[in-house]
Design a protein around this motif. Structure first.
Motif, short mmCIF file in Angstrom:
data_model
loop_
_atom_site.label_atom_id
_atom_site.label_comp_id
_atom_site.label_asym_id
_atom_site.label_seq_id
_atom_site.Cartn_x
_atom_site.Cartn_y
_atom_site.Cartn_z
N ASN A 190 171.17 44.91 92.25
CA ASN A 190 171.69 44.63 93.56
C ASN A 190 173.25 44.55 93.64
OD1 ASN A 190 168.96 44.57 94.52
ND2 ASN A 190 169.03 42.60 95.66
N TRP A 281 164.06 48.35 98.02
CA TRP A 281 164.87 47.12 98.11
C TRP A 281 165.35 46.78 99.51
CZ3 TRP A 281 166.50 51.91 97.07
CH2 TRP A 281 167.74 52.47 97.53
N GLY A 308 173.61 48.65 98.91
CA GLY A 308 172.86 47.58 98.28
C GLY A 308 172.48 47.71 96.71
N ILE A 309 172.61 48.79 96.25
CA ILE A 309 172.55 48.96 94.94
C ILE A 309 173.82 49.20 94.18
CG2 ILE A 309 171.35 50.25 93.23
CD1 ILE A 309 169.35 48.63 94.52
#
Length: 343
Positions: A190, A281, A308-309
């Motif tokens: 994350n 996710w 988000g990654i």
């Protein structure tokens, strides 16, 4: 000869450059640099170059990996709001995460700080963030350059660049494209937010929203909009190096400009492609707000932002649980987000 109206000769200070201010800044930086010491680096500032002893750092057959980067237009928000103590972390992060993707441990860092007028207190605030980023990545701040250039930068404007050198043992270099096969698993680590990418688009969305930087953040009421968008880039060095040393990773991709779409393929052989489950996710609220407010199409979101990654790992199926457990042990939130598929 023109009459200057005075018998006094011109000085560098008359031209807008204060050597005394530069010397004072170096004196104030020295404790910050000292706080980043690591094996191999005896941090002393003021010479013409910085030294690093690879043998003292424990390497036997090292390959050096270098990288350079900046903060981009995220810096514009920091300057406009005078919140300067975190962009240095961004600067280090963008560099060290890149060399990490090659399997390298960051060893030492140098910064370049350029401004029209050197304000020592503002410079210290920026460089304190650089030192913090170096501490987070176990990377020594061994030097840099502070350039006072009147006529090149207006008002309080300045620019930053960073340079890192890392090293990996020859047999530990990444990616291991020769070992990658159809069915290998992709683990996503994350991010802390947009990191330092897509900020020209972010600033455009904020303009469209009609909000000011000091308004309450619409996706996090505990912060101002500026504070939320200045969240520093996450540094993955200390949590990922143990996986590299345990031979758990075949490839790493640092998700920067170009997003998942363009960065993951950089670690892959031509016969493999990533296949993602985009629902695997939880996308941070900042990205939902940006997409809705700017009416940004999903393909553009995936190219402009990390969504988000922040880091993607290619791992063989039998090692996935061990890799996830080790990441959790180091305080990371990570999950399986896809797999490799034959083209």
């Amino acid at each position: 000869m023109a009459d200057t109206g005075s018998n006094k000769g011109l000085t560098y200070a008359d031209a807008g450059v204060s050597i005394d201010a530069g010397d004072a800044l170096i004196d104030k930086i020295k404790p910050l640099a000292k706080s980043t010491r690591r094996p191999g680096a005896d941090v002393t500032l003021g010479g013409f170059g910085g030294a690093f002893d690879l043998k003292a750092a424990g390497f036997k057959d090292p390959v050096l990996i270098s990288g350079t980067d900046g903060v981009g237009t995220k810096l514009r928000i920091a300057i406009d709001t005078d919140v300067l103590d975190t962009v240095g972390i961004d600067l280090v992060a963008m560099c060290v995460n890149d060399v990490l993707a090659q399997g390298a441990a960051p060893l030492y860092f140098l910064d370049y700080f350029a401004t029209g007028h050197l304000d020592t207190d503002r410079a210290i605030s920026v460089i304190s963030g650089i030192a913090e980023g170096c501490r987070q990545s176990d990377c020594a701040l061994i030097g840099g350059e502070t350039a006072e250039m009147p006529g090149m930068y207006e008002g309080k404007d300045f620019d930053l660049a960073g340079f890192v050198v890392g090293a990996a043992e020859r047999d530990g270099l990444l990616p291991r494209k020769d070992l990658m096969v159809d069915g290998d698993i992709l683990i996503g680590m994350n991010s802390s937010g947009p990191h330092s990418n897509g900020y020209s688009l972010i600033r455009k969305v904020v303009e469209v929203s009609g909000l000011s930087w000091h308004d309450e953040c619409p996706f996090d009421a505990s912060k101002s909009l500026a504070a939320a968008l200045l969240e520093p880039t996450k540094i993955y060095v200390k949590s990922v190096l143990p996986l590299i040393h345990a031979n758990l990773i075949k490839g790493l991709a640092h998700i920067t400009g170009g997003g998942l779409t363009e960065n993951t393929p950089r670690m892959l052989p031509a016969h493999l492609t990533p296949e993602y489950d985009m629902n695997s996710w939880d996308r941070p609220a900042v990205f939902n707000w940006l997409q809705e407010t700017g009416k940004i199409e999903e393909p553009e979101m995936q190219r402009a932002f990390n969504c988000g990654i922040g880091m993607v790992l290619a791992v063989e199926p039998a090692k996935v649980n061990q890799a996830l457990a080790l990441l959790k042990e180091h305080g990371e939130t990570a999950q399986v987000i896809g797999k490799l598929k034959a083209v």
